[in-house]
Enzyme design. Structure first.
Site, mmCIF file in Angstrom:
data_model
loop_
_atom_site.group_PDB
_atom_site.id
_atom_site.type_symbol
_atom_site.label_atom_id
_atom_site.label_comp_id
_atom_site.label_asym_id
_atom_site.label_seq_id
_atom_site.Cartn_x
_atom_site.Cartn_y
_atom_site.Cartn_z
ATOM 1 N N HIS A 18 0.829 -1.200 0.000
ATOM 2 C CA HIS A 18 0.000 0.000 0.000
ATOM 3 C C HIS A 18 0.867 1.256 0.000
ATOM 4 C CE1 HIS A 18 -4.112 -1.683 1.120
ATOM 5 N NE2 HIS A 18 -3.325 -2.738 1.089
ATOM 6 N N ASP A 126 -5.376 6.179 2.346
ATOM 7 C CA ASP A 126 -5.468 4.777 1.933
ATOM 8 C C ASP A 126 -6.887 4.254 2.131
ATOM 9 O OD1 ASP A 126 -3.633 2.187 1.403
ATOM 10 O OD2 ASP A 126 -5.225 1.659 2.821
#
Length: 484
Positions: A18, A126
């Site tokens: 990520h 995120d």
């Protein structure tokens, strides 16, 4: 140099896949428009990850990469962290992220109190940091979610929320059934056996609902995918008025390669000596590992297939270890079948950690046995390497289904294999299944041609006049337009 107009706050999840793609997105934005300035707020790795792990090393490397347009600030970590519960791992992740909300508020307050060339324009967070939307609201700026998985999975996640909130369906019961479901964004009915891990428990579904409801509060969702790959899924999302604006800007990849370690150099030298497209590469991601019984089945399959191979074999962590990350074996002979390395010495190489990007870029590699993490799929697409699917955890089963059934860009070893990272009892794949998948992977010229064509599209879409390039431009204009 253009005057900075808009200041953005980026908040990635402290997980290597990520974080890297989030940083690459920030680079793309600042490289394309110098009016943007980005501050990346780094959440330190979850407790229990060892110092020197991939994520810790990567975070340390960022300290020297600040520029006039992009800087990195590491957030403090609370002393009293939420308790880790193996039966509710995602609740722990969510609670851990939540402990940083106050720190983000303090840092952003400090940033906007100082004289600077730009004004705060928004947060880019995120997909698993959605609690930060409330923090952004406190500063009266919009939030954009960076969705590091596929457009298909985004559609699925929002569909699950609709089933629960609007149709009062029992998703746990549905997941544990043997059905096929028509999901917006998918052309084909989706079998419940490929629903991700966690959807079969109330705790897992509650977490998905928490994230999905917050996603709908965002002003936009930036997806690491591209229109030519997921045409149906992206058109389905953009036509749904209940979904925030969607910006497909992928593939967002780190193509710099970085430094070359000795072990990496040895791997590339070995590949240099192999014929073009002759090697099958096996690699299962940062958390991918198997027990000794399964390792031996893979070895038998490779030997029987007769194909050249490069195998990244990682040692599972013991249940007592603080770190949940696999490591390298001290002696691979302890886990491989007796005599395997001697018998395959001329055609195969077994290694520990693999320089995946460098391997996929090599002309000797003709197939990729993958866990189907979305970043790995995008890398394989970029280099035009066909995939044999062996998903392990998270949404990887759905990624595998998409590659094999929806897009016909991969072959199946297994679509519904699941490994519980917190429980040693897992599925089992036989040598016969693995061998069959490897043979189909390496012998199917049709998939190889299709993958090469999609690889060309993945490169074209991020160049000027490409669809992802245009989508990124629209996103930049949105950021600039947020400044009064």
């Amino acid at each position: 140099m253009a005057k900075t107009v808009a200041e953005l706050i980026f908040i990635p999840l402290p997980v290597i896949g990520h974080m890297k793609s989030t940083i690459e997105l920030a680079k793309l934005l600042t490289n394309q428009d110098q009016r943007l300035s980005i501050t990346v707020l780094i959440i330190q790795p979850l407790s229990g990850l060892r110092t020197g792990s991939a994520i810790a090393t990567y975070i340390e490397s960022l300290a020297n990469k600040s520029t006039q347009q992009m800087r990195f600030i590491t957030l403090p970590q609370d002393k009293n962290l939420p308790t880790r519960d193996p039966k509710a791992p995602m609740r722990f992740v969510n609670n851990y992220i939540n402990t940083h909300c106050k720190h983000v508020t303090n840092v952003v307050t400090e940033i906007i109190s100082q004289p600077g060339p730009g004004q705060l324009s928004g947060f880019v967070i995120d997909m698993l940091c959605t609690s930060m939307i409330d923090v952004a609201n406190g500063f009266n700026v919009p939030t954009y979610v960076f969705y590091t998985s596929s457009a298909c999975y985004l559609g699925f996640q929002l569909y699950i929320q609709t089933l629960c909130d609007e149709q009062n369906k029992d998703v746990v019961e549905l997941t544990n059934s043997d059905q096929e479901v028509n999901v917006p964004g998918f052309v084909n009915p989706v079998p419940t056996k490929v629903f991700p891990s966690g959807y079969d428990t109330k705790e897992g579904v509650d977490y998905v609902l928490l994230i999905s409801r917050k996603l709908r509060e965002a002003k936009g969702i930036v997806v690491n995918s591209f229109l030519e790959l997921e045409t149906h899924a992206i058109e389905s999302l953009t036509s749904d008025k209940s979904v925030p604006d969607v910006y497909p800007v992928g593939p967002v990849l780190n193509l710099e390669g970085g430094y070359m370690e000795n072990s990496e150099s040895d791997v590339i030298k070995w590949l240099d000596s192999q014929p073009c497209s002759s090697v099958v590469f096996l690699c299962f991601g940062s958390l991918g590992s198997f027990d000794e019984v399964q390792v031996k089945e893979i070895a038998y399959a490779l030997e029987r297939s007769g194909h050249r191979f490069l195998w990244s074999l990682r040692q599972p962590p013991s249940l007592e270890q603080a770190s949940r990350n696999p490591g390298d074996y001290e002696d691979l002979g302890d886990v491989l079948p007796e005599g395997f390395r001697e018998r395959t010495a001329r055609t195969g190489k077994v290694i520990g950690w693999a320089p995946q990007m460098a391997v996929l870029a090599h002309s000797a590699v003709g197939g990729f046995v993958s866990h189907c993490g979305w970043n790995s799929i995008l890398e394989s697409l970029w280099f035009g390497v066909p995939i044999a699917t062996w998903p392990i955890y998270a949404e990887q089963q759905m990624n595998a289904f998409e590659m094999v059934v929806e897009l016909e860009l991969g072959v199946e070893i297994k679509l519904d294999y699941k490994k519980d990272l917190f429980n040693p009892k897992n599925d089992f794949v036989t040598a016969k299944e693995i061998e069959s998948g490897i043979r189909r992977l390496m012998d199917d010229d049709n998939i190889r041609v299709k993958m090469k064509e999609m690889g060309k599209m993945s490169r074209a879409t991020v160049r000027e006049a490409g669809s992802s390039y245009a989508s990124l431009g629209r996103l930049i204009q949105e950021f600039i337009g947020n400044v009064p």
